[in-house]
Design an enzyme around this catalytic site. Structure first.
Site, PDB file in Angstrom:
ATOM      1  N   LYS A 189      13.418 -19.078   8.485  1.00  0.00           N
ATOM      2  CA  LYS A 189      12.987 -17.900   7.649  1.00  0.00           C
ATOM      3  C   LYS A 189      12.893 -18.388   6.286  1.00  0.00           C
ATOM      4  O   LYS A 189      14.009 -18.056   5.598  1.00  0.00           O
ATOM      5  CB  LYS A 189      13.463 -16.562   8.124  1.00  0.00           C
ATOM      6  CG  LYS A 189      12.721 -15.389   7.868  1.00  0.00           C
ATOM      7  CD  LYS A 189      12.049 -15.226   6.600  1.00  0.00           C
ATOM      8  CE  LYS A 189      12.974 -14.592   5.710  1.00  0.00           C
ATOM      9  NZ  LYS A 189      12.442 -14.458   4.120  1.00  0.00           N
ATOM     10  N   GLU A 264      26.572 -19.631   3.580  1.00  0.00           N
ATOM     11  CA  GLU A 264      26.518 -20.058   2.125  1.00  0.00           C
ATOM     12  C   GLU A 264      25.928 -19.166   1.069  1.00  0.00           C
ATOM     13  O   GLU A 264      24.953 -18.728   1.087  1.00  0.00           O
ATOM     14  CB  GLU A 264      25.797 -21.475   2.045  1.00  0.00           C
ATOM     15  CG  GLU A 264      26.067 -22.485   3.380  1.00  0.00           C
ATOM     16  CD  GLU A 264      27.027 -23.508   3.012  1.00  0.00           C
ATOM     17  OE1 GLU A 264      27.682 -23.076   1.834  1.00  0.00           O
ATOM     18  OE2 GLU A 264      27.324 -24.367   3.611  1.00  0.00           O
ATOM     19  N   CYS A 298      23.731 -21.978  -6.762  1.00  0.00           N
ATOM     20  CA  CYS A 298      25.038 -21.193  -6.245  1.00  0.00           C
ATOM     21  C   CYS A 298      26.397 -21.629  -6.507  1.00  0.00           C
ATOM     22  O   CYS A 298      27.334 -21.055  -6.940  1.00  0.00           O
ATOM     23  CB  CYS A 298      24.889 -21.081  -4.621  1.00  0.00           C
ATOM     24  SG  CYS A 298      24.601 -22.605  -3.968  1.00  0.00           S
ATOM     25  N   GLU A 399      28.191 -13.136 -10.362  1.00  0.00           N
ATOM     26  CA  GLU A 399      27.243 -14.244 -10.472  1.00  0.00           C
ATOM     27  C   GLU A 399      25.594 -13.766 -11.005  1.00  0.00           C
ATOM     28  O   GLU A 399      25.471 -12.773 -10.693  1.00  0.00           O
ATOM     29  CB  GLU A 399      26.968 -14.725  -8.865  1.00  0.00           C
ATOM     30  CG  GLU A 399      25.782 -15.825  -9.077  1.00  0.00           C
ATOM     31  CD  GLU A 399      25.471 -16.312  -7.531  1.00  0.00           C
ATOM     32  OE1 GLU A 399      25.085 -15.383  -6.625  1.00  0.00           O
ATOM     33  OE2 GLU A 399      25.719 -17.340  -7.147  1.00  0.00           O
TER      34      GLU A 399
END
Ligand code: NAP
Ligand code: MG
Length: 505
Positions: A189, A264, A298, A399
């Site tokens: 996906k 992750e 990331c 973040e």
């Protein structure tokens, strides 16, 4: 469900106006006829129309993947054959390298250098797993007397693989390559913002000879089709890369059917420059560590800690080089920083910068939406350095996922290790020092899955990639990933001459 074997997809241009779903070895429209448009963030222009998978399509993909796994030949095929097919996938990707780079740039707005590196890594991932799977094997364990124990590695089954928009092709490769090497079937996906290269990769897999149903690609809304796959009882594993909140949601939902889960997730990685570092190397590496891929990584090194004795000298050079970074035509090889993925993300980034200003921080470079000549309708943000921060500020703790770094001073090793570990995340980290003993000591104390010592790069095919703490769990890109796509079966046998009678009756 079609039963035609060894179907071949008609070759199509990598770049085209319309992209379909890949289900059971075929290109197909969505059951509902739904489509969506994908945009080039550098210009704001439409790139292509994409079939939008519905829940019905997700169900078809699960059936195809299930049938391929339960009754197909891929999982029981000789490992050499799977290895050869992975190499063939890599070969086709190599032959279409420039086209894949172009399509990735159009869909993401990233710079040429970044796209080239990522497409090459995606290719090398297939080559890596083509090799690694050949020596991935079970064990023979020591047993008493006439007993024998062997273990076998069997593929986990049908895997739903949900990926983000920051490295669309590379993330697809990180997911598909180890899974199909191990003999699994996959349903990928892609992120709705960047589905194109994953679709083309699915087509390449089939062209290379991966049987129907083993690789299915279904772009569609994460909250619908992604969620459907996560809850589906016929899906054995979910591998997810994306944000921490969605990762938590996926883990909770997957627990209902005890799916295997690897995650992750996000990060807020520390980058530590010690007094004895090679300052120029540390400046260049820190620059790349945060501004590569426009900070949409990331493992972006977004918290920069500099020893107080070199802070001013370092910062001066760091600001000067940040101001030299070039934004502009992503297809030019000297463009350093590409676009931001969309308007929403641009606003998220600016929101963090504004919050830092309100908290009393100082903007030492950048700090606002960039105006880039010729790209006025795209989404661009100036490479931004924020100083005068403290560890309670939102911009320091959360973040940002954009080209924004917060810079802090530290006194000594003990203090900076405490600061580096004062985060709910634990993905990447970097240390700049010439002292090997210090590098070793600090590496061991940092709570992160990756430590870069005097090195700006976080990932090569073969190096484990993944996080501690709320950055997720499981490792990708390495040999042990294969363990996460396999189950260990223990076979215990008895070869003694005397029959066993454990109850003694
Ligand atoms: P995201 O919103 O979590 O989306 C990631 C993927 O999950 C997309 O394909 C999305 O589909 C899908 N999704 C959304 N809601 C879902 C649901 N309820 N159930 C199942 N799937 C769902 O993350 P993003 O904004 O694309 O990516 C940025 C984040 O990814 C950052 O936090 C970054 O740190 C993280 N990231 C981590 C790594 C790593 O290796 N640790 C690598 C790259 C990125 P739609 O696109 O349709 O919404
Ligand atoms: Mg796009």
């Amino acid at each position: 469900m079609s039963t035609v074997k060894d179907k071949k997809l008609e070759p199509m241009e990598t770049k085209r106006e319309f992209y379909q779903l890949i289900i059971n070895g075929e290109r197909t429209d969505s059951t509902t006829g739904g489509t969506f448009t994908t945009y080039n963030p550098a210009t704001g222009e439409a790139v292509a129309t994409v079939a939008k998978a519905s829940v019905e399509d997700a169900e078809k993909a699960v059936k195809a993947a299930r049938t391929a796994f339960d009754f197909g030949k891929w999982r029981t095929s000789p490992v050499n054959k799977r290895s050869r097919t992975l190499n063939k996938i890599a070969g086709i990707m190599r032959s279409r390298f420039n086209e894949l780079v172009e399509l990735e740039i159009l869909d993401t707005g990233k710079s040429l250098a970044a796209a080239q590196g990522q497409v090459m890594q995606a290719i090398e991932d297939f080559e890596f797993y083509a090799g690694a799977i050949v020596s991935h094997r079970g064990s023979v364990n020591s047993m008493p007397g006439a007993f024998q124990n062997i273990t076998e590695k069997e593929p986990v089954g049908v895997c739903a693989q949900i990926i983000p928009w920051n490295y669309p092709l590379m993330m697809a490769a990180w997911k598909i390559a180890p899974a199909i090497a191990a003999g699994c079937s996959v349903i990928v996906k892609p992120a709705s913002l960047t589905p194109l290269t994953a679709i083309v990769l699915g087509e390449i897999c089939i062209e290379a000879g991966v049987p129907e149903g083993v690789v299915n690609i279904i772009p569609g809304a994460g909250s619908e089709v992604g969620n459907y796959l996560v809850e589906h009882p016929q899906v054995d594993k979910v591998a997810f890369t994306g944000s921490t909140p969605i990762g938590k949601d996926i883990m909770a939902k997957a627990s209902q059917t005890l799916k295997r889960v690897t995650l992750e997730l996000g990060g807020k990685s520390p980058n530590i420059v010690f007094e004895d570092a090679d300052i120029d190397a540390a400046v260049d590496g820190s620059l790349f560590g945060i501004f590569y891929n426009s900070g949409q990584s990331c493992e972006a090194r977004s918290r920069l800690y500099v020893n107080e004795n070199i802070y001013d000298a370092f910062l001066e050079k760091f600001i000067a080089k940040t101001k030299m970074l070039k934004m502009g035509n992503p297809f030019e090889k000297d463009t350093h920083v590409g676009a931001i993925i969309d308007r929403k993300q641009l606003e998220v980034i600016d929101g963090y910068v504004q919050s830092a200003i309100e908290d009393g921080a100082v903007i030492a470079a950048g700090g606002k939406e960039a105006s880039v000549e010729g790209y006025e309708n795209g989404f661009w943000y100036e490479p931004t350095i924020i100083t005068n921060v403290n560890h309670e500020m939102k911009a320091v703790r959360e973040e940002i996922f954009g080209p924004v770094v917060v810079v802090m001073k530290f006194r000594d090793e003990k203090e900076v290790i405490g600061l580096a570990n004062d985060s709910e995340y634990g993905l990447g980290s970097a240390i700049w020092t010439k002292d090997y003993g210090r590098a070793t000591r600090v590496s061991k104390q940092i709570q992160a899955g990756i430590v870069m010592v005097n090195c700006p790069f976080s990932a090569f095919p073969g190096t484990p990639f993944g996080g501690y703490k709320q950055s997720g769990f499981g490792r990708e890109l390495c040999v042990e990933t294969l363990d996460l796509y396999t189950e260990t079966k223990s076979i215990i046998s008895y070869y003694g001459g005397r029959p066993l009678n454990p109850f003694g009756i």
